[in-house]
Design an enzyme around this catalytic site. Structure first.
Site, short mmCIF file in Angstrom:
data_model
loop_
_atom_site.label_atom_id
_atom_site.label_comp_id
_atom_site.label_asym_id
_atom_site.label_seq_id
_atom_site.Cartn_x
_atom_site.Cartn_y
_atom_site.Cartn_z
N ARG A 196 -3.42 -18.26 5.15
CA ARG A 196 -5.05 -17.87 5.05
C ARG A 196 -5.39 -16.78 4.20
O ARG A 196 -6.16 -16.91 3.43
CB ARG A 196 -5.67 -17.85 6.41
CG ARG A 196 -5.68 -19.07 7.10
CD ARG A 196 -6.61 -19.08 8.52
NE ARG A 196 -6.68 -20.09 9.05
CZ ARG A 196 -6.79 -20.39 10.32
NH1 ARG A 196 -6.84 -19.41 11.30
NH2 ARG A 196 -7.08 -21.61 10.81
N LYS B 99 -7.75 -38.69 21.69
CA LYS B 99 -8.92 -39.38 22.54
C LYS B 99 -9.77 -40.11 21.52
O LYS B 99 -10.15 -39.44 20.52
CB LYS B 99 -9.50 -38.31 23.25
CG LYS B 99 -8.80 -37.90 24.39
CD LYS B 99 -9.48 -37.03 25.33
CE LYS B 99 -8.88 -36.56 26.68
NZ LYS B 99 -9.88 -35.44 27.24
N GLY C 233 -6.09 -29.10 11.33
CA GLY C 233 -5.45 -29.17 12.62
C GLY C 233 -4.27 -29.91 12.44
O GLY C 233 -3.39 -29.46 11.53
N GLY D 258 -12.11 -27.82 13.06
CA GLY D 258 -13.45 -28.33 13.65
C GLY D 258 -14.48 -28.64 12.47
O GLY D 258 -14.98 -29.48 12.60
P1 AMP Z 1 -6.41 -34.53 18.61
O1 AMP Z 1 -6.37 -33.06 18.87
O2 AMP Z 1 -7.29 -35.26 19.39
O3 AMP Z 1 -6.28 -34.84 17.10
O4 AMP Z 1 -4.95 -35.02 19.25
C1 AMP Z 1 -3.68 -34.47 18.97
C2 AMP Z 1 -2.83 -34.67 19.93
O5 AMP Z 1 -2.56 -35.98 20.45
C3 AMP Z 1 -1.41 -34.44 19.74
O6 AMP Z 1 -0.94 -33.06 20.50
C4 AMP Z 1 -0.60 -35.61 20.31
O7 AMP Z 1 0.58 -35.15 20.91
C5 AMP Z 1 -1.63 -36.24 20.99
N1 AMP Z 1 -1.05 -37.64 21.03
C6 AMP Z 1 -0.99 -38.52 20.06
N2 AMP Z 1 -0.61 -39.69 20.15
C7 AMP Z 1 -0.46 -39.74 21.62
C8 AMP Z 1 0.18 -40.48 22.48
N3 AMP Z 1 0.37 -41.91 22.02
N4 AMP Z 1 -0.02 -40.37 23.86
C9 AMP Z 1 -0.41 -39.13 24.13
N5 AMP Z 1 -0.77 -38.24 23.18
C10 AMP Z 1 -0.73 -38.27 22.03
#
Ligand code: AMP
Length: 431
Positions: free
Chosen positions: A38, A235, A388, A411
């Site tokens: 950064r 999610k 991220g 974010g």
């Molecule tokens: P996000 O912050 O919503 O982008 O989610 C990132 C996280 O999603 C990471 O820590 C991944 O380990 C998790 N992730 C991705 N695919 C899966 C999966 N099939 N089952 C559980 N966690 C997952």
């Protein structure tokens, strides 16, 4: 279009620059920077201002010093609750010990080590102020000469920063004749140093924010087609805003990661013990129907790597998505899906990617995420990676220089892709 530092005369002017110096520090000492990317990212803007003989006053936050504000030490709620649960005769000593520890922890959030490193990188002295709007910063800012650089202490040592307090913003603005925002990572927050200060000064962007707007703004407003969005992560609920905004703009929507199973379930498949958001099944169905009605290609994984346990060493096998047995969970996209997604990327002219394709933290289930990063690095297209996890994956794999743009804000980039107005961008002057 927003004005940039190149659209205004900076020579001989005092310039307040909001940068993102929120770098990770060694937890023990609090003085060793463990990742200086950064600081490196802020250099082009700082160097431009120095070369054009501005007096540069840098400000940033670092970490979350929520237990010290305005030099008054307060314990945070969690700590206080812990002490309240102790027997009465132990509370006084526990409070004193906790305050002592808080004092030490807060010192670790000083920007002084960043100023020292910046001085080495710039090859010139960088003056460190002992406070933010106190007498030391005021005296140093008043004495600052063209071509000199100084750093104010951690903005979040004042609660007024995050409250966007007008008096605090005015005090910051009082140092300068021009405000430059180059901290995209906090541009989605209306804080005193990201938004409020622009009420009192002409406001322009630095090079980092200019690049974010050029690439992400360009993709959203006028993309070269085919325009493909690849969304992953845990999610559906955290990506709904992005899906809803992008479905009106893209030619293809590609879904991977944990969120894919809620869509697979909505299609009538079995997802075993995979991540599932029951309350989002109906919404997932509606999204797929909308995509079909609009002629937007909607791609879900066709095969899935499943495991009998959530661990790197679990037993694993590949099955068609939608045929995941009970006792097993989806961990990554399968090899056929890797090929399908790579081909889709190859045929695109603009790709936006946000979110891993599987549990990439476990090396055995990182192949899908690596395959997408690789396909993106090889593609002949405008490639944009949201901040991220996906940004970290691309960088760690050494593909960073083959991607057109890697966002510097997790974010903030998500909110930008959701079509939201970012207060830190809205506050800048139009061309
Ligand atoms: P996000 O912050 O919503 O982008 O989610 C990132 C996280 O999603 C990471 O820590 C991944 O380990 C998790 N992730 C991705 N695919 C899966 C999966 N099939 N089952 C559980 N966690 C997952």
């Amino acid at each position: 279009m927003k004005k940039t530092i190149e659209d205004v005369n900076v020579q001989g002017k005092k310039v307040l620059v909001r940068v993102d110096f929120n770098v990770p520090m060694d937890k023990e000492t609090g003085t060793k920077i463990t990742d200086e990317n950064r600081i490196l990212g802020a250099l082009p803007t700082i160097k431009y201002l120095v070369d054009h003989k501005a007096a540069v006053i840098l400000c940033s936050h670092m970490g979350k010093p929520h237990n010290v504000f305005n030099d008054t030490l307060k314990l945070n709620k969690k700590e206080k609750a812990k002490i309240d649960a102790l027997p009465a005769q132990e509370q006084e000593a526990a409070t004193a010990a906790a305050l002592e520890k808080a004092k030490k922890d807060v010192k670790k959030l000083s920007l002084a080590p960043v100023a020292a490193r910046l001085s080495e990188l710039l090859g010139q002295e960088v003056i460190m102020a002992k406070d933010v709007i106190g007498p030391d910063a005021q005296a140093k800012a008043a004495a600052l000469q063209p071509g000199q650089v100084m750093v104010l202490e951690n903005l979040r040592f004042h609660a007024e920063e995050e409250k966007n307090d007008p008096a605090f913003a005015k005090a910051l603005a009082g140092y300068a004749e021009l405000y430059v925002n180059d901290a995209f990572g906090t541009a989605h927050r209306a804080h005193a140093s990201t938004a409020g200060v622009a009420d009192y000064l002409p406001a322009v962007s630095g090079y980092l924010i200019e690049k974010e707007l050029k690439f992400m703004g360009g993709a959203l407003e006028n993309p070269q087609r085919p325009f493909v969005a690849i969304l992953g992560g845990a999610k559906v609920s955290s990506k709904i805003g992005v899906i809803t905004n992008l479905i009106d703009k893209v030619d293809a929507l590609v879904i991977g990661g944990g969120m894919a199973y809620t869509f697979a379930k909505a299609q009538g498949g079995s997802v075993g013990d995979s991540l599932l958001e029951e309350d989002k099944i109906e919404l997932s169905r509606e999204i797929m129907e909308k995509a079909q009605a609009k002629g937007v290609k909607f791609l879900l994984p066709i095969d899935t790597v499943i495991a009998d346990d959530f661990s790197n060493d679990a037993n694993s096998k590949v099955v068609p998505t939608g045929e995941i047995p009970a006792g097993w969970q989806g961990m990554d996209i399968g090899p056929e899906t890797q090929k399908l997604f790579a081909e889709t990327i190859k045929g695109a002219k603009t790709v936006v990617w946000n979110g891993p394709m599987g549990v990439f933290e476990f090396p055995n289930f990182a192949k899908g995420t690596i395959a997408v990063a690789e396909a993106l690095a090889q593609a002949d297209c405008i490639s944009i990676v949201g901040g991220g996890d996906s940004a970290a994956a691309v960088t760690q794999l050494g593909f960073a220089d083959k991607i057109s743009h890697i966002s510097t804000g997790g974010g903030a980039s998500l909110e930008f892709l959701e079509g939201k107005t970012l207060p830190g961008v809205a506050a800048l002057n139009d061309k």
